[in-house]
Structure formats: C-alpha cells, structure tokens
Design an enzyme around this catalytic site. Structure first.
Site, PDB file in Angstrom:
ATOM      1  N   SER A  10       0.814  -1.222   0.000  1.00  0.00           N
ATOM      2  CA  SER A  10       0.000   0.000   0.000  1.00  0.00           C
ATOM      3  C   SER A  10       0.843   1.265   0.000  1.00  0.00           C
ATOM      4  CB  SER A  10      -0.925   0.000   1.225  1.00  0.00           C
ATOM      5  OG  SER A  10      -0.183  -0.264   2.397  1.00  0.00           O
ATOM      6  N   ARG A  11       2.136   1.125   0.352  1.00  0.00           N
ATOM      7  CA  ARG A  11       3.005   2.303   0.458  1.00  0.00           C
ATOM      8  C   ARG A  11       4.437   1.915   0.107  1.00  0.00           C
ATOM      9  NH1 ARG A  11       3.669   3.580   5.936  1.00  0.00           N
ATOM     10  NH2 ARG A  11       2.478   1.835   6.731  1.00  0.00           N
ATOM     11  N   VAL A  60       0.272  -9.811   8.046  1.00  0.00           N
ATOM     12  CA  VAL A  60       1.173 -10.935   7.750  1.00  0.00           C
ATOM     13  C   VAL A  60       1.648 -11.664   9.004  1.00  0.00           C
ATOM     14  CG1 VAL A  60       1.988  -9.994   5.541  1.00  0.00           C
ATOM     15  CG2 VAL A  60       3.281  -9.510   7.647  1.00  0.00           C
ATOM     16  N   SER A 136      17.417  -6.237   4.557  1.00  0.00           N
ATOM     17  CA  SER A 136      17.967  -4.896   4.815  1.00  0.00           C
ATOM     18  C   SER A 136      19.472  -5.002   4.969  1.00  0.00           C
ATOM     19  CB  SER A 136      17.374  -4.332   6.106  1.00  0.00           C
ATOM     20  OG  SER A 136      18.087  -3.174   6.496  1.00  0.00           O
ATOM     21  N   TYR A 149      15.260  -4.955  14.736  1.00  0.00           N
ATOM     22  CA  TYR A 149      15.083  -4.918  13.282  1.00  0.00           C
ATOM     23  C   TYR A 149      16.143  -5.741  12.533  1.00  0.00           C
ATOM     24  CZ  TYR A 149      14.402  -2.903   8.617  1.00  0.00           C
ATOM     25  OH  TYR A 149      14.178  -2.726   7.275  1.00  0.00           O
ATOM     26  N   ILE A 181      16.182   3.964   1.899  1.00  0.00           N
ATOM     27  CA  ILE A 181      15.261   4.226   0.787  1.00  0.00           C
ATOM     28  C   ILE A 181      14.191   5.225   1.246  1.00  0.00           C
ATOM     29  CG2 ILE A 181      13.690   3.143  -0.895  1.00  0.00           C
ATOM     30  CD1 ILE A 181      16.643   2.153  -1.092  1.00  0.00           C
TER      31      ILE A 181
HETATM   32  P1  NAP Z   1       6.718   1.612   4.797  1.00  0.00           P
HETATM   33  O1  NAP Z   1       6.727   2.766   3.866  1.00  0.00           O
HETATM   34  O2  NAP Z   1       6.619   1.846   6.267  1.00  0.00           O
HETATM   35  O3  NAP Z   1       5.557   0.610   4.325  1.00  0.00           O
HETATM   36  C1  NAP Z   1       5.333  -0.546   5.047  1.00  0.00           C
HETATM   37  C2  NAP Z   1       4.325  -1.414   4.324  1.00  0.00           C
HETATM   38  O4  NAP Z   1       4.198  -2.641   5.044  1.00  0.00           O
HETATM   39  C3  NAP Z   1       2.947  -0.792   4.254  1.00  0.00           C
HETATM   40  O5  NAP Z   1       2.353  -1.163   3.033  1.00  0.00           O
HETATM   41  C4  NAP Z   1       2.211  -1.447   5.422  1.00  0.00           C
HETATM   42  O6  NAP Z   1       0.800  -1.558   5.227  1.00  0.00           O
HETATM   43  C5  NAP Z   1       2.825  -2.831   5.380  1.00  0.00           C
HETATM   44  N1  NAP Z   1       2.726  -3.548   6.655  1.00  0.00           N
HETATM   45  C6  NAP Z   1       3.251  -3.212   7.850  1.00  0.00           C
HETATM   46  N2  NAP Z   1       2.920  -4.136   8.763  1.00  0.00           N
HETATM   47  C7  NAP Z   1       2.171  -5.056   8.117  1.00  0.00           C
HETATM   48  C8  NAP Z   1       1.523  -6.250   8.506  1.00  0.00           C
HETATM   49  N3  NAP Z   1       1.571  -6.687   9.780  1.00  0.00           N
HETATM   50  N4  NAP Z   1       0.835  -6.958   7.591  1.00  0.00           N
HETATM   51  C9  NAP Z   1       0.743  -6.527   6.300  1.00  0.00           C
HETATM   52  N5  NAP Z   1       1.338  -5.394   5.860  1.00  0.00           N
HETATM   53  C10 NAP Z   1       2.032  -4.683   6.772  1.00  0.00           C
HETATM   54  O7  NAP Z   1       8.043   0.722   4.629  1.00  0.00           O
HETATM   55  P2  NAP Z   1       9.068   0.599   3.390  1.00  0.00           P
HETATM   56  O8  NAP Z   1      10.192   1.512   3.645  1.00  0.00           O
HETATM   57  O9  NAP Z   1       8.345   0.606   2.111  1.00  0.00           O
HETATM   58  O10 NAP Z   1       9.619  -0.873   3.697  1.00  0.00           O
HETATM   59  C11 NAP Z   1       9.265  -2.011   2.929  1.00  0.00           C
HETATM   60  C12 NAP Z   1      10.226  -3.136   3.282  1.00  0.00           C
HETATM   61  O11 NAP Z   1      11.557  -2.722   2.968  1.00  0.00           O
HETATM   62  C13 NAP Z   1      10.230  -3.488   4.760  1.00  0.00           C
HETATM   63  O12 NAP Z   1      10.377  -4.885   4.931  1.00  0.00           O
HETATM   64  C14 NAP Z   1      11.461  -2.786   5.275  1.00  0.00           C
HETATM   65  O13 NAP Z   1      11.975  -3.405   6.419  1.00  0.00           O
HETATM   66  C15 NAP Z   1      12.385  -2.889   4.086  1.00  0.00           C
HETATM   67  N6  NAP Z   1      13.469  -1.905   4.083  1.00  0.00           N
HETATM   68  C16 NAP Z   1      13.193  -0.567   4.013  1.00  0.00           C
HETATM   69  C17 NAP Z   1      14.248   0.335   4.012  1.00  0.00           C
HETATM   70  C18 NAP Z   1      14.037   1.833   3.936  1.00  0.00           C
HETATM   71  O14 NAP Z   1      15.026   2.582   4.111  1.00  0.00           O
HETATM   72  N7  NAP Z   1      12.846   2.325   3.648  1.00  0.00           N
HETATM   73  C19 NAP Z   1      15.573  -0.142   4.087  1.00  0.00           C
HETATM   74  C20 NAP Z   1      15.798  -1.499   4.156  1.00  0.00           C
HETATM   75  C21 NAP Z   1      14.735  -2.375   4.136  1.00  0.00           C
HETATM   76  P3  NAP Z   1      -0.226  -0.400   5.755  1.00  0.00           P
HETATM   77  O15 NAP Z   1      -0.032   0.752   4.791  1.00  0.00           O
HETATM   78  O16 NAP Z   1      -1.583  -0.991   5.617  1.00  0.00           O
HETATM   79  O17 NAP Z   1       0.170  -0.043   7.128  1.00  0.00           O
END
Ligand code: NAP
Length: 241
Positions: A10-11, A60, A136, A149, A181
């Site tokens: 969703s995001r 999830v 990550s 984390y 990111i």
């Molecule tokens: P984000 O913008 O916070 O988005 C998180 C997404 O996960 C949202 O769609 C949220 O849904 C969903 N979510 C959270 N808890 C959930 C659950 N229990 N069941 C189903 N969906 C759930 O995060 P992002 O930065 O895009 O991160 C995506 C992935 O990349 C994550 O695994 C994160 O650890 C990894 N990552 C991110 C970064 C970074 O710098 N951004 C770096 C390394 C790794 P809702 O919108 O409905 O809440």
C-alpha cells in the site's frame, strides 16, 4: 498472465514493486494491513496503466489471515508464480528502551510474516516459481537505533537460504537487501540526519523505492534463472560486502 503476491504494497517499496511488476505483465495481489485507501490508489494506478491486480487485507503476522489471502487469490486467478515478502516494520528502540512486546511484534511481522507467506502459498504455487524477500543492509551491519530490526532481517536471510535449498530445483528463493530508501520508514529522520546519511552514501543520495523494485523484478524473473539463495545489495555503495 503470471500471478504474484506483494505484501505491504500500500506504500513505499511494496507499492513501487506492485506497480513495476504490474507494468511488466504480472497480475498483482496488493496486500495491506490497514491502509485500504492507499491500497486502492495503487490498484487504480495499475489499472490506469492497463495492468491487473486486486487488493487483499491481511496482517502478515497472523497465519490465518495470510492463508485466507492466498486461498482467495488462488481460487479467483489460479496458480501463483511469485511471492514478494516485503511487509515490514522498524521500531526505533535500543536494547534499554525496547519492550518485550515491541521485540515480539518486530519478529512477528518481519520474520514470521515471511515464513507464513511461503508456508501458506506452497500448495498453490506453480511448479516453477520464484520468491523474493525484502531484507535490509542492517541484517549485516547491525543498527545503533533498533535492536530487533537487524535481528529480524538476519533471520529472514537465514530462512531464505534454507528455503532455497529445500525448494530447489523448481522454486528459486532470493533476497534484496536495501540500503536507505525514501519511504515513510525513514520519515522520522531529522533534516540533519538525512543530510548526514546522504553524505555517507558513496552514490551521495538516498535510494528510490523504484530502484528496489527493479532488483525485485530481476530476481523474480526468468532472467535470474540460475540465481537462488542469493542476496542482492541495493544501497548506493553504503554497505559493500
Ligand atoms: P513503509 O513505507 O513503512 O511501508 C510498510 C508497508 O508494510 C505498508 O504497506 C504497510 O501496510 C505494510 N505492513 C506493515 N505491517 C504489516 C503487517 N503486519 N501486515 C501486512 N502489511 C504490513 O516501509 P518501506 O520503507 O516501504 O519498507 C518495505 C520493506 O523494505 C520493509 O520490509 C522494510 O523493512 C524494508 N526496508 C526498508 C528500508 C528503507 O530505508 N525504507 C531499508 C531497508 C529495508 P499499511 O499501509 O496498511 O500499514
């Protein structure tokens, strides 16, 4: 048309993955936990570009909800080619500050969630399938600001390697390890923290969600037909193995 499930679509990164994969001809199950409005916007964007998808609410960390989502997607569209375990949370607390509940919640979403997705989907996958976990760089480097984390993401990589062995030769399992990111996950950064991070990254900028989506698209596809058990680092050179 190949079916793929993207959790947390969703995001942020998951949204970019869903839109990228749909533009490449996959039918995408757009999973979300609570942000239905945003999930609908992702679906709308996919449809406007001529792609196909459907939204599925499921937490999830709850096996029954994941299983229901997989069954619903399969019963409507048939066998599933791809899984992208992307949903994740980042609770910024060190060992002194982190509660037992926050630790368990991090593990439940980031690690159990990846396991549940694969476990629930196995009976419904195509013979030749492809799975990508979003880990990550903090699985490797550790983190000064979150004690849970990095541990959850390192666990995810251990799971990925075992699955790569157990599901071969027909199903490939790989991971992408993003650096910093630009999503809601780093919205807590102060402007100073952001500037400092940009300076530290060899490519001198924070990554875009689409840059993770490109890596996922590659690993998911037949172009990566001889790659399994691998982790692709996408971090602007911030962590070089
Ligand atoms: P984000 O913008 O916070 O988005 C998180 C997404 O996960 C949202 O769609 C949220 O849904 C969903 N979510 C959270 N808890 C959930 C659950 N229990 N069941 C189903 N969906 C759930 O995060 P992002 O930065 O895009 O991160 C995506 C992935 O990349 C994550 O695994 C994160 O650890 C990894 N990552 C991110 C970064 C970074 O710098 N951004 C770096 C390394 C790794 P809702 O919108 O409905 O809440």
């Amino acid at each position: 048309m190949k079916n793929v499930i993207v959790t947390g679509a969703s995001r942020g990164i998951g949204k970019a993955i869903a839109i990228t994969l749909a533009s490449e001809g996959y039918r995408v199950a757009i999973n979300y936990r609570e942000n239905r409005e945003n999930a609908l916007k992702v679906l709308e964007e996919i449809r406007q570009n001529g792609g196909e998808g459907e939204i599925y609410q499921a937490d999830v960390s709850l096996y029954d909800e994941v299983e229901q989502m997989v069954k619903d997607f399969h019963s409507k569209y048939g066998r599933i080619y791809g899984l992208v375990a992307n949903a994740g949370i980042y609770i910024r607390r060190n060992i002194m500050e982190m509660s037992i509940e926050d630790w368990k919640r991090t593990m439940a979403v980031n690690l159990d969630g990846a396991f549940y997705l694969v476990k629930a989907s196995l009976p419904y996958l195509e013979t030749h399938a492809s799975i990508v976990f979003i880990a990550s760089q903090l699985a490797f480097k550790g983190s000064i600001s979150s004690v849970a984390y990095g541990a959850s993401k390192a666990g995810m990589l251990g799971l990925m390697r075992s699955l790569a062995l157990q599901l071969a030769p027909n199903i490939r399992v790989n991971a992408v390890a993003p650096g910093t990111i630009d999503t809601d996950m780093i919205a807590g950064y102060s402007p100073e923290e952001r500037r400092k991070r940009e300076k530290e990254i060899p490519l001198k900028r924070i990554g875009r969600p689409e840059e993770i989506a490109s890596a996922v698209s590659f690993l998911l596809s037949e172009k990566a037909s001889y790659i399994t058990g691998a982790t692709l680092h996408v971090n602007g050179g911030f962590f070089i193995v």
